[in-house]
Design a protein around this motif. Sequence first.
Motif, mmCIF file in Angstrom:
data_model
loop_
_atom_site.group_PDB
_atom_site.id
_atom_site.type_symbol
_atom_site.label_atom_id
_atom_site.label_comp_id
_atom_site.label_asym_id
_atom_site.label_seq_id
_atom_site.Cartn_x
_atom_site.Cartn_y
_atom_site.Cartn_z
ATOM 1 N N VAL A 10 -97.481 -59.743 22.324
ATOM 2 C CA VAL A 10 -98.105 -58.511 21.837
ATOM 3 C C VAL A 10 -98.957 -58.787 20.615
ATOM 4 C CG1 VAL A 10 -97.574 -56.298 20.735
ATOM 5 C CG2 VAL A 10 -96.360 -56.963 22.813
ATOM 6 N N GLU A 11 -98.443 -59.573 19.685
ATOM 7 C CA GLU A 11 -99.159 -59.835 18.432
ATOM 8 C C GLU A 11 -100.405 -60.703 18.619
ATOM 9 O OE1 GLU A 11 -95.526 -62.628 18.572
ATOM 10 O OE2 GLU A 11 -95.852 -60.498 18.928
ATOM 11 N N ASP A 12 -100.576 -61.302 19.795
ATOM 12 C CA ASP A 12 -101.761 -62.129 20.065
ATOM 13 C C ASP A 12 -102.982 -61.313 20.480
ATOM 14 O OD1 ASP A 12 -100.229 -64.393 19.571
ATOM 15 O OD2 ASP A 12 -99.790 -64.738 21.690
ATOM 16 N N VAL A 13 -102.799 -60.031 20.788
ATOM 17 C CA VAL A 13 -103.897 -59.210 21.293
ATOM 18 C C VAL A 13 -104.512 -58.428 20.135
ATOM 19 C CG1 VAL A 13 -104.590 -57.443 22.941
ATOM 20 C CG2 VAL A 13 -102.703 -58.990 23.497
ATOM 21 N N PRO A 14 -105.781 -58.694 19.826
ATOM 22 C CA PRO A 14 -106.436 -57.948 18.743
ATOM 23 C C PRO A 14 -106.738 -56.515 19.188
ATOM 24 C CG PRO A 14 -107.997 -59.443 19.771
ATOM 25 C CD PRO A 14 -106.659 -59.699 20.425
ATOM 26 N N THR A 15 -107.061 -55.661 18.241
ATOM 27 C CA THR A 15 -107.381 -54.274 18.580
ATOM 28 C C THR A 15 -108.865 -54.091 18.879
ATOM 29 O OG1 THR A 15 -107.626 -53.739 16.251
ATOM 30 C CG2 THR A 15 -105.480 -53.287 17.256
ATOM 31 N N ASP A 16 -109.695 -55.080 18.573
ATOM 32 C CA ASP A 16 -111.138 -54.918 18.724
ATOM 33 C C ASP A 16 -111.767 -55.942 19.661
ATOM 34 O OD1 ASP A 16 -110.703 -57.088 17.096
ATOM 35 O OD2 ASP A 16 -112.192 -56.528 15.599
ATOM 36 N N ALA A 17 -110.955 -56.627 20.434
ATOM 37 C CA ALA A 17 -111.440 -57.642 21.368
ATOM 38 C C ALA A 17 -110.332 -57.932 22.370
ATOM 39 C CB ALA A 17 -111.823 -58.926 20.626
ATOM 40 N N ALA A 18 -110.681 -58.677 23.407
ATOM 41 C CA ALA A 18 -109.673 -59.070 24.394
ATOM 42 C C ALA A 18 -109.032 -60.389 23.994
ATOM 43 C CB ALA A 18 -110.323 -59.219 25.766
ATOM 44 N N LYS A 19 -107.801 -60.565 24.409
ATOM 45 C CA LYS A 19 -107.141 -61.864 24.366
ATOM 46 C C LYS A 19 -107.370 -62.468 25.747
ATOM 47 C CE LYS A 19 -104.238 -65.210 23.381
ATOM 48 N NZ LYS A 19 -104.673 -66.321 22.567
ATOM 49 N N ILE A 20 -108.072 -63.591 25.790
ATOM 50 C CA ILE A 20 -108.367 -64.227 27.071
ATOM 51 C C ILE A 20 -107.229 -65.187 27.414
ATOM 52 C CG2 ILE A 20 -110.034 -65.586 28.375
ATOM 53 C CD1 ILE A 20 -111.073 -62.830 27.374
ATOM 54 N N VAL A 21 -106.672 -65.015 28.605
ATOM 55 C CA VAL A 21 -105.569 -65.856 29.071
ATOM 56 C C VAL A 21 -105.892 -66.327 30.490
ATOM 57 C CG1 VAL A 21 -103.865 -64.661 27.641
ATOM 58 C CG2 VAL A 21 -104.259 -63.873 29.973
ATOM 59 N N THR A 22 -105.168 -67.324 30.942
ATOM 60 C CA THR A 22 -105.271 -67.772 32.327
ATOM 61 C C THR A 22 -103.930 -67.508 32.990
ATOM 62 O OG1 THR A 22 -106.873 -69.478 31.742
ATOM 63 C CG2 THR A 22 -105.745 -69.734 33.845
ATOM 64 N N PRO A 27 -108.994 -66.224 35.056
ATOM 65 C CA PRO A 27 -109.246 -65.809 33.674
ATOM 66 C C PRO A 27 -109.092 -64.287 33.560
ATOM 67 C CG PRO A 27 -111.327 -66.140 34.804
ATOM 68 C CD PRO A 27 -110.227 -66.520 35.784
ATOM 69 N N ILE A 28 -108.266 -63.871 32.623
ATOM 70 C CA ILE A 28 -107.956 -62.453 32.461
ATOM 71 C C ILE A 28 -108.096 -62.077 30.990
ATOM 72 C CG2 ILE A 28 -106.095 -60.730 32.625
ATOM 73 C CD1 ILE A 28 -105.107 -62.268 35.083
ATOM 74 N N GLY A 29 -108.677 -60.903 30.761
ATOM 75 C CA GLY A 29 -108.746 -60.343 29.417
ATOM 76 C C GLY A 29 -107.672 -59.289 29.257
ATOM 77 N N VAL A 30 -106.852 -59.426 28.208
ATOM 78 C CA VAL A 30 -105.824 -58.442 27.895
ATOM 79 C C VAL A 30 -106.316 -57.637 26.698
ATOM 80 C CG1 VAL A 30 -103.416 -58.062 27.238
ATOM 81 C CG2 VAL A 30 -103.998 -59.960 28.769
ATOM 82 N N PHE A 31 -106.309 -56.322 26.840
ATOM 83 C CA PHE A 31 -106.830 -55.421 25.817
ATOM 84 C C PHE A 31 -105.715 -54.525 25.298
ATOM 85 C CE2 PHE A 31 -110.259 -56.366 28.730
ATOM 86 C CZ PHE A 31 -111.372 -56.545 27.916
ATOM 87 N N LYS A 32 -105.829 -54.164 24.017
ATOM 88 C CA LYS A 32 -104.899 -53.205 23.413
ATOM 89 C C LYS A 32 -105.678 -51.931 23.114
ATOM 90 C CE LYS A 32 -101.780 -52.536 19.529
ATOM 91 N NZ LYS A 32 -101.259 -53.160 18.282
ATOM 92 N N LEU A 33 -105.317 -50.846 23.801
ATOM 93 C CA LEU A 33 -105.907 -49.539 23.557
ATOM 94 C C LEU A 33 -104.847 -48.630 22.961
ATOM 95 C CD1 LEU A 33 -108.048 -50.836 25.412
ATOM 96 C CD2 LEU A 33 -108.362 -48.602 26.447
ATOM 97 N N ASN A 34 -105.236 -47.433 22.582
ATOM 98 C CA ASN A 34 -104.280 -46.528 21.943
ATOM 99 C C ASN A 34 -103.150 -46.094 22.881
ATOM 100 O OD1 ASN A 34 -105.726 -44.809 23.561
ATOM 101 N ND2 ASN A 34 -106.405 -43.450 21.932
#
Length: 117
Positions: A10-22, A27-34
């Motif tokens: 959870v702490e790896d995902v920024p609020t203003d960008a995606a965390k790119i993982v494989t 390749p997948i982008g994980v996003f944190k929204l409200n």
Amino acid sequence: MTNKHFACKVEDVPTDAAKIVTVSNMPIGVFKLNDGFHALLNICPHKGAALCEGPVCGTTKETDSTEFVYDRAGEIVRCAWHGWEFDIRSGEFLVDPKVKTRRFDVSVEGSDIYVHM
């Protein structure tokens, strides 16, 4: 039937960008929204760019006047190659919802984020 795969913390995902993982060689982008975490395939359906590495932003709202109204801040990812805008929650292209990037269900267990495939 879907399988869940560990994506990141959870702490790896920024609020203003995606965390790119494989995950499973994708390749997948994980996003944190409200409203929680969301995941999109990091491939733009237009020309194959790394979609989720584009800016997380909003877009201009349709109005009946000539004014520009900025709306949906933090809910859109804009492809860095050609500016195509996609809804992070649904994966839909804003101009034509029939065009989509693949989205994945996400679950959180403790501080671990899982992508379901």
